[in-house]
Write a protein that holds these residues in place. Structure first.
Motif, PDB file in Angstrom:
ATOM      1  N   SER A  11      -1.635   0.983   0.293  1.00 26.34           N
ATOM      2  CA  SER A  11      -2.806   1.303   1.097  1.00 26.34           C
ATOM      3  C   SER A  11      -2.948   0.315   2.253  1.00 26.34           C
ATOM      4  N   PHE A  12      -3.575   0.805   3.341  1.00 22.28           N
ATOM      5  CA  PHE A  12      -3.486   0.065   4.609  1.00 22.28           C
ATOM      6  C   PHE A  12      -4.155  -1.293   4.561  1.00 22.28           C
ATOM      7  N   TYR A  13      -5.222  -1.399   3.798  1.00 18.27           N
ATOM      8  CA  TYR A  13      -6.014  -2.628   3.892  1.00 18.27           C
ATOM      9  C   TYR A  13      -5.509  -3.702   2.946  1.00 18.27           C
ATOM     10  N   LYS A  45      -2.369   6.719  -1.072  1.00 12.85           N
ATOM     11  CA  LYS A  45      -2.939   6.283   0.195  1.00 12.85           C
ATOM     12  C   LYS A  45      -3.135   7.489   1.121  1.00 12.85           C
ATOM     13  N   ALA A  46      -4.076   7.324   2.034  1.00  8.14           N
ATOM     14  CA  ALA A  46      -4.436   8.458   2.874  1.00  8.14           C
ATOM     15  C   ALA A  46      -3.359   8.779   3.902  1.00  8.14           C
ATOM     16  N   ALA A  47      -2.736   7.747   4.427  1.00 11.09           N
ATOM     17  CA  ALA A  47      -1.780   7.954   5.515  1.00 11.09           C
ATOM     18  C   ALA A  47      -0.492   8.578   4.978  1.00 11.09           C
ATOM     19  N   PRO A  48       0.321   9.131   5.865  1.00 13.25           N
ATOM     20  CA  PRO A  48       1.591   9.707   5.418  1.00 13.25           C
ATOM     21  C   PRO A  48       2.457   8.661   4.729  1.00 13.25           C
ATOM     22  N   GLY A  49       3.250   9.122   3.785  1.00 10.49           N
ATOM     23  CA  GLY A  49       4.128   8.189   3.075  1.00 10.49           C
ATOM     24  C   GLY A  49       4.900   8.928   2.013  1.00 10.49           C
ATOM     25  N   VAL A  50       5.440   8.175   1.101  1.00 16.53           N
ATOM     26  CA  VAL A  50       6.229   8.767   0.019  1.00 16.53           C
ATOM     27  C   VAL A  50       5.391   9.809  -0.705  1.00 16.53           C
TER      28      VAL A  50
END
Lengths: 271, 190
Positions: A11-13, A45-50
């Motif tokens: 996750s980004f944070y 996580k919200a963003a694109p990824g695996v």
């Protein structure tokens, strides 16, 4: 206060700080001690990824929810998922809220909420696919779109049998929105509040804060709190946050200014 | 009568004395301080004057349902009527009197420290504890103003009322913010 608890490695944070179950569990203990009434547990996580399968998402979330339920019987447990299958399994072991960050991508989610007498958070994503970043999205009126979509989702939840008091709307800052959209949502949040549905805001350390101030993740707390103040003045009811203590103080201060809460202890000039 | 008030400690408390402990059939008089923090519009989450409020509410409940307010100013009337939960009743025999000691009892006090405050309050406390209305009305009004005393003018009204105090209970005597507060009940002979 709804404290974010990530069961993710990416996750980004926090960048996986609470990926280990015990670390995530310590985070729950901490935020509850800090006064969070709610934890929001997410496995993707919200963003694109695996790509994470439903089975893997459940493995990350369900047993953990059960452990939190057992240890903190009084805390409200929210599960951040768009999948009805995951939500269902989490509610079986004690989750109270389904935080559908992707705006009803799975139409069966409302039925799961109704079946478990759970609450549901109806977000606005502008119709984008799950786990995608916004790219050149335009709105005639982003606030009107957010109101139309979230209240339609809320009505759908109500029709499915979710209790009225268990339905929350969320404009979903940065989801399907560029920074200008998120700023406008913030500036005009009172219009969402005026719908009568309780409003949740998720502002914490997001890119619209970072881009507004040109600050990287890790240096966005002050900007987050400024945005929090604006939303609090408009009457947002739930704050999905990384920093519980700072946000609580900010919201309490604004609600006190707004006359919705008394000062904690006022004696100056009144003795 | 109870012993004169000489300080903030070892004073009788409501819980210890019981409000029924004062016999008598004459009029009743309660003295409360002029504290804006008692007003609902200045309420806090955590009440900074919780003990004072408890004492005031209990003492006011000891009065007849119709009570006349004796105060020096509009703020005192607001405080009194807020405690009563109703307006002052003209002609009522029972009285709710709004007055307090100096607001200059310490360096943190609203009026900062005035070295004369302690002696003034000592004397005022003793007069209250004796129900000595004439003595209270004889306190130096100019000094009272300098010491930010509230209600200095009410005592002459009580003198003209012919108040004859028979027994006294001091429910509260504290200065938590550098302001001297008393909650006192006077049972009169007639």
């Amino acid at each position: 206060m709804m404290a974010i608890v990530n069961r993710t490695p990416d996750s980004f944070y926090d960048k996986g700080a609470t990926w280990a179950e015990d670390a995530a569990f310590q985070r729950v203990d901490l935020v509850v001690a800090q006064g969070a009434e709610m934890v929001d547990i997410g496995g993707i996580k919200a963003a694109p990824g695996v790509e994470i399968s439903a089975a893997e998402e459940k493995a990350r979330v369900v047993d953990f929810v059960a452990r939190v339920r057992e240890t903190h019987p009084g805390v409200v447990i929210s599960v951040d998922t768009w999948r009805a299958e995951v939500a269902d399994a989490a509610c079986v072991v004690g989750a109270d809220v389904i935080n559908d960050a992707w705006g009803g991508a799975d139409p069966e989610l409302v039925d799961v909420a109704a079946a478990h007498a759970a609450a549901i958070i109806c977000t606005h994503t502008g119709g984008v696919q799950v786990r995608t970043r916004p790219h050149r999205i335009e709105y005639d009126d982003v606030v009107a779109a957010a109101i139309a979509d979230t209240t339609a989702y809320a009505e759908r939840a109500l029709a499915a049998g979710v209790a009225r008091e268990s339905i929350v709307i969320d404009p979903a800052h940065d989801f399907g929105k560029n920074t200008f959209h998120s700023l406008e949502i913030t500036r005009r949040l009172s219009e969402m509040v005026d719908t009568g549905w309780p409003v949740l805001v998720s502002l914490s350390n997001k890119d619209f804060v970072g881009e507004s101030l040109d600050k990287p993740v890790g240096e966005r707390l002050l900007g987050t709190l400024a945005a929090t103040s604006v939303c609090a003045l408009a009457g947002a009811r739930i704050y999905r946050v990384h920093e519980v203590v700072e946000t609580r103080q900010t919201v309490d201060m604004v609600w006190t200014i707004a006359g919705r809460r008394p000062p904690t202890r006022a004696i100056r000039g009144l003795a | 009568m109870t012993a004169p008030v000489t300080g903030s400690h070892d004073l009788p408390r409501i819980a210890e004395i019981g409000l029924e402990a004062m016999p008598g059939t004459g009029r009743r008089v309660v003295i409360v301080p002029c504290v804006p923090a008692l007003l609902p519009e200045y309420a806090s989450v955590s009440d900074p004057v919780a003990d004072l409020r408890t004492a005031c509410v209990a003492a006011v409940a000891w009065l007849d349902s119709d009570v006349r307010v004796i105060a020096d100013d509009a703020l005192g009337e607001r405080v009194a009527e807020s405690l009563l939960g109703k307006a002052s009743t003209p002609g009522a025999t029972d009285l709710l009197v709004v007055a307090n000691g100096s607001a200059r009892r310490s360096e943190k006090a609203p009026g900062h420290l005035d070295e004369r405050a302690a002696a003034y309050d000592q004397q005022m406390g003793e007069l209250l504890a004796r129900g000595d209305v004439a003595g209270l009305s004889g306190l130096d009004p100019a000094l009272g103003r300098e010491l930010l005393v509230a209600g200095a003018g009410v005592w002459s009204t009580l003198v003209s009322e012919g108040i004859d105090v028979q027994s006294v209970t001091t429910d509260h005597a504290e200065d938590p913010f550098g302001v001297m507060y008393w909650v006192v009940r006077w049972q009169c002979a007639s």
